[in-house]
Design a protein around this motif. Structure first.
Motif, PDB file in Angstrom:
ATOM      1  N   ALA A   1     -15.985   1.532 -41.423  1.00  0.00           N
ATOM      2  CA  ALA A   1     -16.930   1.397 -40.316  1.00  0.00           C
ATOM      3  C   ALA A   1     -16.676   0.119 -39.518  1.00  0.00           C
ATOM      4  O   ALA A   1     -16.735   0.117 -38.282  1.00  0.00           O
ATOM      5  CB  ALA A   1     -18.365   1.403 -40.859  1.00  0.00           C
ATOM      6  N   LEU A   2     -16.375  -0.970 -40.221  1.00  0.00           N
ATOM      7  CA  LEU A   2     -16.092  -2.229 -39.534  1.00  0.00           C
ATOM      8  C   LEU A   2     -14.825  -2.135 -38.689  1.00  0.00           C
ATOM      9  O   LEU A   2     -14.784  -2.607 -37.549  1.00  0.00           O
ATOM     10  CB  LEU A   2     -15.962  -3.363 -40.553  1.00  0.00           C
ATOM     11  N   VAL A   3     -13.760  -1.527 -39.246  1.00  0.00           N
ATOM     12  CA  VAL A   3     -12.510  -1.400 -38.493  1.00  0.00           C
ATOM     13  C   VAL A   3     -12.706  -0.517 -37.263  1.00  0.00           C
ATOM     14  O   VAL A   3     -12.222  -0.824 -36.170  1.00  0.00           O
ATOM     15  CB  VAL A   3     -11.381  -0.836 -39.384  1.00  0.00           C
ATOM     16  N   ALA A   4     -13.448   0.585 -37.430  1.00  0.00           N
ATOM     17  CA  ALA A   4     -13.717   1.476 -36.284  1.00  0.00           C
ATOM     18  C   ALA A   4     -14.499   0.744 -35.206  1.00  0.00           C
ATOM     19  O   ALA A   4     -14.186   0.845 -34.006  1.00  0.00           O
ATOM     20  CB  ALA A   4     -14.475   2.714 -36.747  1.00  0.00           C
ATOM     21  N   THR A   5     -15.509  -0.022 -35.608  1.00  0.00           N
ATOM     22  CA  THR A   5     -16.326  -0.771 -34.643  1.00  0.00           C
ATOM     23  C   THR A   5     -15.483  -1.813 -33.910  1.00  0.00           C
ATOM     24  O   THR A   5     -15.521  -1.913 -32.677  1.00  0.00           O
ATOM     25  CB  THR A   5     -17.493  -1.465 -35.361  1.00  0.00           C
ATOM     26  N   GLY A   6     -14.728  -2.595 -34.663  1.00  0.00           N
ATOM     27  CA  GLY A   6     -13.893  -3.624 -34.049  1.00  0.00           C
ATOM     28  C   GLY A   6     -12.833  -3.043 -33.140  1.00  0.00           C
ATOM     29  O   GLY A   6     -12.569  -3.576 -32.049  1.00  0.00           O
TER      30      GLY A   6
END
Length: 507
Positions: free
Chosen positions: A134-139
């Protein structure tokens, strides 16, 4: 004395401006940031499918243990949803750059979020895996929407003769990072330790972030400005809405979890449905805007055709990292000409084909244009759909050969990725270009985000099919997708005159 004379003398020659391959120096840190971000992104993506399969019923015997042990259907759904969310989040990413932080600050925050995401992926456990994803997708969504904007800021308007060349250099950075990522991160993760591979992706993003911060002094001042900042009232309204929706989500999923009903589908199904409804709602909102002129309304109608065609294309194309990658891992021989290699290396084929063929396609279009025979946008879209369909017809051959348990030659996968790259070069660059040409003036800065939503829609269909139990690696399903892609290409070609009429003076 000499120094003062030199300073005051009007005839002293000015020091030559330092450039980066003839372009503004600010292109260098943006090139490096994008290259290393793509290195981290594609390295992680090369591991994603095989890590999810590892230890599960559909994993090959030679694949190291330690993965999440999921079946192929769940793996395909997670992969598709992840990609759809990356592209869906480019729109709020662009909004934050335009209204809240400005592009430069947004990219800095994005790089930190991506780095934290990869570090979280490096921790064992499914909980940390999904949090990291989720963090990688958001960033990635935050960064993707803003870094290209900053490249544009380096040039003196859209008519600067260096502008197209600058984006070409920047585009090469993307493919260089994408090419080397599976060779480095894929090898370490697949052959030695999954989590060490994810940690290497974090290192790549750290290098990209440092490159960006060291080079910010060479960027345009426009990259630090917020183009249309939110008023205090708007900030309060958006904050209130965000907190309300967050509270609703926390309460809903808290109840589901505490009652023991939570499964992965409670997260996946809403995301895939959102990935279909949001693109449809955005297009409907633009199409129903009464302030658009008749010509703009007509061009939006034509764009809907192209959008649907692009969504169908990406639905099949992005299975290169899931369905096709899984086949290469489990059904293809792990060596070629006596040389063994990790299956994650298949993900380096597309960027190397892009770098090799993009100049060839550019030359072909120019040559045909000089002779008055260059196909129009609609025909190129039809060709893209045709080739992506052909790639899956080609896929049927190794699928049939492997049915008896025989390991097929890796060259079959090389052929699949080559045909898909040809289709991509017919559709993707043309789609980017025509999006800017057909955008209504009111939505000029938003339409690129709308184009990325075609990827979201296509991958969301893949996700829903996988959640629904459709085995996308079955021969019949692959054949059906191939037929539908070719038929869609044929339909676009058949109605090309009608679509051209709607496009008006855009070709």
């Amino acid at each position: 004395m000499a120094s003062s004379l030199t300073k005051d003398s009007p005839s002293a020659p000015a020091a030559p401006e330092k450039t980066f391959f003839g372009h503004p120096r600010g292109l260098a840190p943006l090139f490096m940031t994008e290259m290393w971000e793509r290195f981290s992104y594609y390295g992680m993506r090369a591991l994603l499918t095989i890590y999810l399969l590892s230890g599960g019923p559909d994993a090959s015997k030679g694949l190291q243990a330690g993965g999440l042990g999921m079946d192929l259907a769940t793996t395909t759904a997670i992969y598709a949803i992840y990609l759809s969310m990356v592209y869906l989040l480019t729109m709020p990413g662009g909004w934050l750059g335009d209204r809240v932080w400005g592009p430069r600050k947004t990219v800095t925050i994005a790089a930190v979020v991506i780095m934290l995401g990869h570090l979280t992926l490096a921790l064992p456990g499914s909980g940390s895996f999904f949090a990291g994803l989720a963090l990688v997708a958001t960033g990635s969504g935050l960064l993707k929407a803003n870094i290209s904007t900053m490249v544009g800021h380096l040039y003196d308007g859209p008519n600067d003769p260096r502008r197209d060349g600058g984006f070409t250099v920047f585009y090469m950075g993307i493919n260089i990072g994408a090419f080397f990522a599976p060779l480095v991160i894929g090898t370490v993760g697949e052959a030695y330790n999954w989590h060490l591979g994810f940690a290497l992706a974090a290192v790549g993003m750290v290098i990209g972030l440092v490159s960006f911060l060291l080079g910010t002094k060479h960027l345009s001042p426009a990259s630090s400005r917020v183009p249309t900042p939110l008023t205090r009232q708007e900030r309060t309204t958006w904050l209130r809405k965000g907190l309300v929706w967050l509270l609703v989500a926390v309460v809903f999923y808290g109840v589901v979890g505490l009652t023991g009903h939570f499964t992965l589908n409670w997260a996946m199904i809403p995301l895939t449905v959102a990935g279909l409804l949001i693109p449809a709602a955005v297009l409907a909102r633009i199409k129903s805007d009464k302030s658009l002129s008749g010509g703009e309304q007509s061009r939006v109608s034509a764009y809907v055709w192209l959008f649907v065609a692009a969504a169908a294309f990406w639905m099949i194309y992005d299975q290169a990292g899931s369905t096709v990658q899984a086949f290469g891992t489990t059904k293809a021989a792990p060596e070629l000409f006596g040389f063994g290699f990790p299956s994650s290396w298949y993900q380096s084929l597309n960027p190397v084909f892009i770098m090799a063929l993009a100049p060839v396609f550019a030359w072909i279009w120019l040559w045909l244009n000089r002779h008055g025979k260059e196909p129009g946008t609609v025909v190129k879209f039809a060709a893209g759909l045709f080739f992506i369909g052909v790639s899956f017809f080609f896929f049927l051959i190794p699928l049939a050969m492997s049915a008896s348990g025989t390991l097929v030659s890796p060259m079959w996968l090389v052929g699949i990725y080559l045909i898909q790259t040809v289709g991509e070069l017919c559709l993707s660059p043309v789609g980017l270009s025509v999006t800017t040409k057909m955008a209504p003036r009111k939505y000029a800065s938003q339409m690129m985000g709308v184009w990325f939503l075609a990827v979201t829609a296509g991958d969301s269909v893949t996700g829903l099919l996988s959640i629904g139990g459709v085995d996308l690696s079955r021969t019949g399903v692959v054949a059906l997708e191939a037929v539908l892609a070719v038929l869609a290409g044929g339909a676009i070609h058949m109605y090309r005159r009608r679509v051209r009429e709607l496009m008006g003076d855009v070709h």
